[in-house]
Design a protein around this motif. Structure first.
Motif, mmCIF file in Angstrom:
data_model
loop_
_atom_site.group_PDB
_atom_site.id
_atom_site.type_symbol
_atom_site.label_atom_id
_atom_site.label_comp_id
_atom_site.label_asym_id
_atom_site.label_seq_id
_atom_site.Cartn_x
_atom_site.Cartn_y
_atom_site.Cartn_z
ATOM 1 N N GLY A 191 0.812 -1.215 0.000
ATOM 2 C CA GLY A 191 0.000 0.000 0.000
ATOM 3 C C GLY A 191 0.843 1.261 0.000
ATOM 4 N N ILE A 192 1.900 1.279 0.794
ATOM 5 C CA ILE A 192 2.774 2.458 0.854
ATOM 6 C C ILE A 192 3.508 2.645 -0.475
ATOM 7 C CG2 ILE A 192 4.822 3.416 1.972
ATOM 8 C CD1 ILE A 192 3.864 2.003 4.561
ATOM 9 N N SER A 193 3.949 1.556 -1.079
ATOM 10 C CA SER A 193 4.647 1.654 -2.368
ATOM 11 C C SER A 193 3.723 2.223 -3.442
ATOM 12 C CB SER A 193 5.160 0.275 -2.790
ATOM 13 O OG SER A 193 6.051 -0.260 -1.838
ATOM 14 N N THR A 194 2.505 1.712 -3.504
ATOM 15 C CA THR A 194 1.529 2.230 -4.476
ATOM 16 C C THR A 194 1.224 3.693 -4.206
ATOM 17 O OG1 THR A 194 0.543 0.019 -4.634
ATOM 18 C CG2 THR A 194 -0.750 1.871 -5.469
ATOM 19 N N ARG A 199 5.797 -2.673 11.921
ATOM 20 C CA ARG A 199 7.236 -2.795 11.616
ATOM 21 C C ARG A 199 7.391 -3.529 10.291
ATOM 22 N NH1 ARG A 199 10.695 -2.841 16.789
ATOM 23 N NH2 ARG A 199 9.287 -1.889 18.310
ATOM 24 N N ILE A 200 8.011 -2.879 9.341
ATOM 25 C CA ILE A 200 8.160 -3.434 7.996
ATOM 26 C C ILE A 200 9.631 -3.683 7.730
ATOM 27 C CG2 ILE A 200 7.662 -3.087 5.541
ATOM 28 C CD1 ILE A 200 5.499 -1.106 6.337
ATOM 29 N N THR A 201 10.002 -4.935 7.497
ATOM 30 C CA THR A 201 11.388 -5.293 7.209
ATOM 31 C C THR A 201 11.683 -5.128 5.718
ATOM 32 O OG1 THR A 201 10.876 -7.633 6.781
ATOM 33 C CG2 THR A 201 11.267 -6.991 9.076
ATOM 34 N N TRP A 202 12.950 -5.219 5.383
ATOM 35 C CA TRP A 202 13.345 -5.131 3.978
ATOM 36 C C TRP A 202 12.695 -6.251 3.155
ATOM 37 C CZ3 TRP A 202 14.654 -2.397 0.129
ATOM 38 C CH2 TRP A 202 15.214 -2.975 -1.013
ATOM 39 N N GLU A 203 12.599 -7.437 3.732
ATOM 40 C CA GLU A 203 11.954 -8.547 3.029
ATOM 41 C C GLU A 203 10.472 -8.259 2.788
ATOM 42 O OE1 GLU A 203 11.751 -12.232 1.096
ATOM 43 O OE2 GLU A 203 13.464 -11.016 1.745
ATOM 44 N N ASP A 204 9.820 -7.625 3.765
ATOM 45 C CA ASP A 204 8.414 -7.246 3.586
ATOM 46 C C ASP A 204 8.260 -6.255 2.432
ATOM 47 O OD1 ASP A 204 7.589 -8.831 5.740
ATOM 48 O OD2 ASP A 204 7.919 -7.220 7.179
ATOM 49 N N TRP A 205 9.166 -5.288 2.354
ATOM 50 C CA TRP A 205 9.124 -4.327 1.253
ATOM 51 C C TRP A 205 9.254 -5.029 -0.091
ATOM 52 C CZ3 TRP A 205 7.283 0.304 1.879
ATOM 53 C CH2 TRP A 205 7.468 1.001 3.074
ATOM 54 N N LYS A 206 10.196 -5.957 -0.163
ATOM 55 C CA LYS A 206 10.450 -6.639 -1.425
ATOM 56 C C LYS A 206 9.257 -7.488 -1.837
ATOM 57 C CE LYS A 206 13.293 -10.118 -1.568
ATOM 58 N NZ LYS A 206 14.532 -10.956 -1.553
ATOM 59 N N CYS A 244 -1.357 3.336 6.436
ATOM 60 C CA CYS A 244 -0.722 2.011 6.321
ATOM 61 C C CYS A 244 0.340 1.783 7.386
ATOM 62 C CB CYS A 244 -0.116 1.840 4.927
ATOM 63 S SG CYS A 244 -1.332 1.565 3.620
ATOM 64 N N TRP A 245 0.965 2.840 7.877
ATOM 65 C CA TRP A 245 1.966 2.667 8.933
ATOM 66 C C TRP A 245 1.335 2.188 10.238
ATOM 67 C CZ3 TRP A 245 6.843 2.205 7.884
ATOM 68 C CH2 TRP A 245 7.382 2.839 6.773
#
Length: 462
Positions: free
Chosen positions: A121-124, A267-274, A328-329
């Motif tokens: 959601g944050i990326s979009t 809490r969003i990790t790098w893997e979650d972002w990917k 979303c945060w």
């Protein structure tokens, strides 16, 4: 002619955007102007529930499958409703991002976690905020051909209508994302109940009101009809559904817990972002651009022409981006402005920002009062009644394409619609529609016509 935004209009991009100083792409209007009733209180209340046929199934599935916090989502989406009603002064809907929800729910091998959903959601939202704040979204809106936009609207409307028919005819398992056996005729969620609700809505509101710029056909004799503003059909049908929740399962009352859900930062990790970006944001971004911004702006212009101005693609794009970059945060469901939701709220009487303000107040109140335990009540809501609400929303959106009187424009629109429906991708249908539109324009180039003498010879003289 004055420059866009020179009159302080909140819905038009301001000329100051072209300068290097930072400023909002719209001004905040007065609440009195945005929330002034255009019809009656009952009509606005009826319109406020017009998009719940889409909202409830998706938010319920995300809560059951992915453990999304319903209380937090209700509070934030309710606040979004109130703010967008203020900014736009019309029933601008707040709906789930459907591609993200579809990926999160349907990929049973590895459901998306809440941090991954929020990352998507944050990326979009970041992409839409960039396109809006730089003015690129307005450029896209101006240059995309109308038949292609109509194709996107028609495909989305028919998709809603097909889903609605499934809701009415078959039992649903939203957690598994599939239809079950045929719905029984009798019972508190039976086929007779759904068909009765459908018949009541048709009798109360007919085919829906025409937009103000539609002139009546003189060949059709005038008939006296029931005014849809007198009977809030959608509100009454929805109230029936709420009553049946408790009639079907009285233990719902005991399961409701008083008090809001605790709000926490996700809490969003790098893997979650990917994972969130690759699996969910990439398919969502083109859908948000097309249906949540471009189709919404065009539909708003069609439904509210007497406003004297268009809903700015810049403002809508920035609105979607800002909402999700905040909510979303905290774990609120990723949302957007959907053309189907706007069509549904208009269909059932929504004409001003008051319609979504009423809905927003109800959502915030329920979120603060019951928190995440409210999912227990939503899970008991009659699915057949949701199907009735969704059916009228889809048909209203699809009917926006009825202005394609030219055969060539209709051809482009229908090809775009067919590809979108069979490929389950609005982006694919959009790409094919643009390509077809350009090919048809090439036929008008003089030197190319000389290369195709048979086509030129077969063209009737002016």
């Amino acid at each position: 002619m004055a420059e866009d935004g020179a009159d302080g209009n909140p819905l038009l991009p301001r000329a100051a955007l072209r300068s290097r100083c930072f400023c909002l792409p719209f001004k905040i209007p007065s609440p009195a102007a945005s929330f002034r009733l255009k019809t009656s209180v009952w009509a606005e209340l009826g319109g406020s529930v017009g998009d719940l046929g889409t909202y409830i199934p998706i938010v319920l599935a995300l809560s059951l499958v992915n453990h999304l916090d319903l209380g937090t989502t209700l509070i934030f989406t309710g606040l979004y409703n109130a703010v967008t009603g203020l900014l736009f002064g019309l029933p601008m809907p707040v709906q789930p991002m459907k591609s993200i929800a579809a990926v999160a729910i349907s990929e049973s091998s590895a459901h998306l976690s809440v941090p991954q959903i929020m990352a998507a959601g944050i990326s979009t939202a970041a992409v839409l905020l960039f396109l809006g704040s730089t003015g690129l979204m307005s450029v896209l809106y101006r240059f995309i051909p109308l038949p292609v936009v109509r194709g996107v609207q028609l495909s989305q409307g028919l998709s809603f209508a097909f889903s609605a028919i499934k809701y009415i005819r078959y039992d649903q398992d939203f957690a598994a994302g599939k239809s079950l056996g045929p719905r029984p005729w009798l019972g508190l969620d039976g086929l007779i109940l759904a068909l009765s609700a459908l018949l009541f809505v048709v009798l109360a509101s007919g085919s829906g009101d025409d937009p103000p710029n539609q002139t009546p056909n003189p060949s059709i004799p005038h008939r006296s009809r029931i005014s849809s503003s007198w009977i809030p059909a959608a509100l009454l049908v929805f109230a029936l559904g709420v009553a049946l929740c408790f009639a079907r399962d009285p233990s719902i009352l005991a399961d409701l817990k008083i008090g809001p859900s605790p709000i926490r930062i996700v809490r969003i990790t790098w893997e979650d972002w990917k994972v969130g970006f690759l699996r969910a944001a990439i398919p969502q971004i083109p859908l948000s651009v097309l249906n949540s911004v471009i189709a919404v702006c065009k539909l708003a212009t069609d439904l509210f022409p007497v406003r004297g101005h268009e809903v700015s693609a810049t403002a809508v794009s920035v609105s979607v981006g800002a909402m999700n970059l905040v909510g979303c945060w905290f774990g609120a469901m990723p949302v957007c402005h959907g053309a189907g939701g706007l069509a549904g709220q208009y269909r059932f009487g929504g004409r001003s920002g008051a319609s979504v303000l009423f809905l927003g107040v109800a959502k915030v109140s329920l979120g603060l009062l019951f928190g995440s335990s409210f999912v227990r009540m939503l899970s008991g809501f009659p699915i057949g009644i949701l199907g009735v609400l969704l059916l009228f929303s889809g048909i209203e959106l699809a009917m926006a394409s009825r202005d394609m009187g030219d055969k060539e424009d209709s051809f482009v629109m229908l090809v775009c619609t067919a590809v979108s429906l069979t490929g389950s991708s609005a982006a694919l249908g959009f790409g094919c529609g643009i390509a077809l539109f350009l090919v048809l324009r090439l036929r008008e180039v003089e030197w190319l016509r000389h290369l195709m003498p048979s086509t030129a010879a077969g063209t009737p003289a002016d």
